[in-house]
Write an enzyme that holds these catalytic residues in place. Structure first.
Site, mmCIF file in Angstrom:
data_model
loop_
_atom_site.group_PDB
_atom_site.id
_atom_site.type_symbol
_atom_site.label_atom_id
_atom_site.label_comp_id
_atom_site.label_asym_id
_atom_site.label_seq_id
_atom_site.Cartn_x
_atom_site.Cartn_y
_atom_site.Cartn_z
ATOM 1 N N PRO A 10 0.971 -1.352 -0.160
ATOM 2 C CG PRO A 10 -0.102 -1.083 2.074
ATOM 3 C CD PRO A 10 0.634 -2.017 1.450
ATOM 4 C CG ASN A 11 -0.191 4.357 1.285
ATOM 5 O OD1 ASN A 11 -1.481 4.890 0.839
ATOM 6 N ND2 ASN A 11 -0.259 3.696 2.479
ATOM 7 N NE ARG A 18 3.888 6.596 1.593
ATOM 8 C CZ ARG A 18 4.093 5.414 1.960
ATOM 9 N NH1 ARG A 18 4.709 4.813 1.295
ATOM 10 N NH2 ARG A 18 3.864 5.050 3.290
ATOM 11 C CE1 TYR A 23 8.914 5.313 2.691
ATOM 12 C CE2 TYR A 23 7.188 7.048 2.796
ATOM 13 C CZ TYR A 23 7.641 5.846 3.385
ATOM 14 O OH TYR A 23 7.284 5.329 4.714
ATOM 15 C CG ASN A 74 8.312 -1.714 0.040
ATOM 16 O OD1 ASN A 74 7.781 -1.565 1.373
ATOM 17 N ND2 ASN A 74 9.107 -0.340 -0.015
ATOM 18 C CB ALA A 77 1.701 0.440 6.893
ATOM 19 C CD GLU A 98 11.091 -6.876 6.250
ATOM 20 O OE1 GLU A 98 11.397 -7.973 6.656
ATOM 21 O OE2 GLU A 98 10.524 -6.275 6.722
ATOM 22 C CG HIS A 100 11.150 -1.806 4.713
ATOM 23 N ND1 HIS A 100 10.018 -1.754 4.465
ATOM 24 C CD2 HIS A 100 11.415 -2.935 5.373
ATOM 25 C CE1 HIS A 100 9.347 -3.046 5.314
ATOM 26 N NE2 HIS A 100 10.130 -3.595 5.496
ATOM 27 N NE ARG A 107 9.872 6.336 8.631
ATOM 28 C CZ ARG A 107 8.803 6.281 7.726
ATOM 29 N NH1 ARG A 107 8.994 5.256 6.942
ATOM 30 N NH2 ARG A 107 7.865 6.946 7.677
HETATM 31 C C1 DQA Z 1 8.186 1.219 3.728
HETATM 32 C C2 DQA Z 1 8.207 1.718 5.295
HETATM 33 C C3 DQA Z 1 7.103 1.380 5.808
HETATM 34 O O1 DQA Z 1 7.067 1.449 7.341
HETATM 35 C C4 DQA Z 1 5.856 2.057 5.309
HETATM 36 O O2 DQA Z 1 4.583 1.799 6.044
HETATM 37 C C5 DQA Z 1 5.873 2.188 4.050
HETATM 38 C C6 DQA Z 1 7.114 2.295 3.162
HETATM 39 C C7 DQA Z 1 9.623 1.775 3.220
HETATM 40 O O3 DQA Z 1 9.836 1.387 2.083
HETATM 41 O O4 DQA Z 1 10.635 2.556 3.798
HETATM 42 O O5 DQA Z 1 4.992 2.475 3.375
HETATM 43 O O6 DQA Z 1 8.164 0.040 3.397
#
Ligand code: DQA
Length: 144
Positions: A10-11, A18, A23, A74, A77, A98, A100, A107
């Site tokens: 998501p997102n 964003r 990011y 990725n 959240a 995984e 990020h 954070r």
């Molecule tokens: C993320 C880190 C997560 O905590 C966050 O919710 C994201 C992006 C990252 O790529 O740094 O949506 O996965």
């Protein structure tokens, strides 16, 4: 040629627009194009993004029994909340790395917990968009 699947949760479709201080300003289209260019002639990079937990699980199931050599995930959240995605990773045979882009260890405390880390082969975090290419490179190693 081996195929590696990148799955974004998501997102992440809003990357570039964003929270650019967290990011960066490059769009996910640019980031994925860069990964593809990096591995041209060495691996096919397929890409899937969804804002929906069940769709991510369905894609893991579809790819997870030999359809691809490895999966870069990725989970956004959902990393910190989704036991269902963790169960899906545990259920499949294909290795999952995984990633990020942000340094989740630096954070908010909730981002320091990953429900999926224990069932992934490894985690790459905090190096910006480079995490995607680094994870693909790891998955192309024969011993992973
Ligand atoms: C993320 C880190 C997560 O905590 C966050 O919710 C994201 C992006 C990252 O790529 O740094 O949506 O996965």
């Amino acid at each position: 040629m081996p195929e590696i699947l990148i799955i974004n949760g998501p997102n992440l479709n809003l990357t570039g627009r964003r929270e650019p201080d967290v990011y960066g300003t490059r769009s996910m289209d640019e980031i994925i194009a860069n990964v593809r260019a990096h591995f041209e002639g060495h691996a096919t990079i397929s890409y899937f993004q969804s804002n929906h937990e069940g769709h991510i699980i369905d894609r893991l199931h579809a790819a997870g029994f030999g359809a691809v050599q490895g999966i870069v995930l990725n989970a956004g959240a959902y990393t910190h909340t989704s036991l269902a995605i963790a169960d899906a990773i545990a259920a499949i045979a294909t290795p999952v790395v995984e990633v990020h882009m942000s340094n989740v260890a630096a954070r908010e405390p909730i981002r320091r917990t990953s429900l999926i880390a224990p069932v992934c082969r490894g985690t790459i975090t905090g190096l910006g968009p480079a995490v995607y290419s680094l994870a693909v490179a790891a998955l192309l190693e024969p011993e992973l």
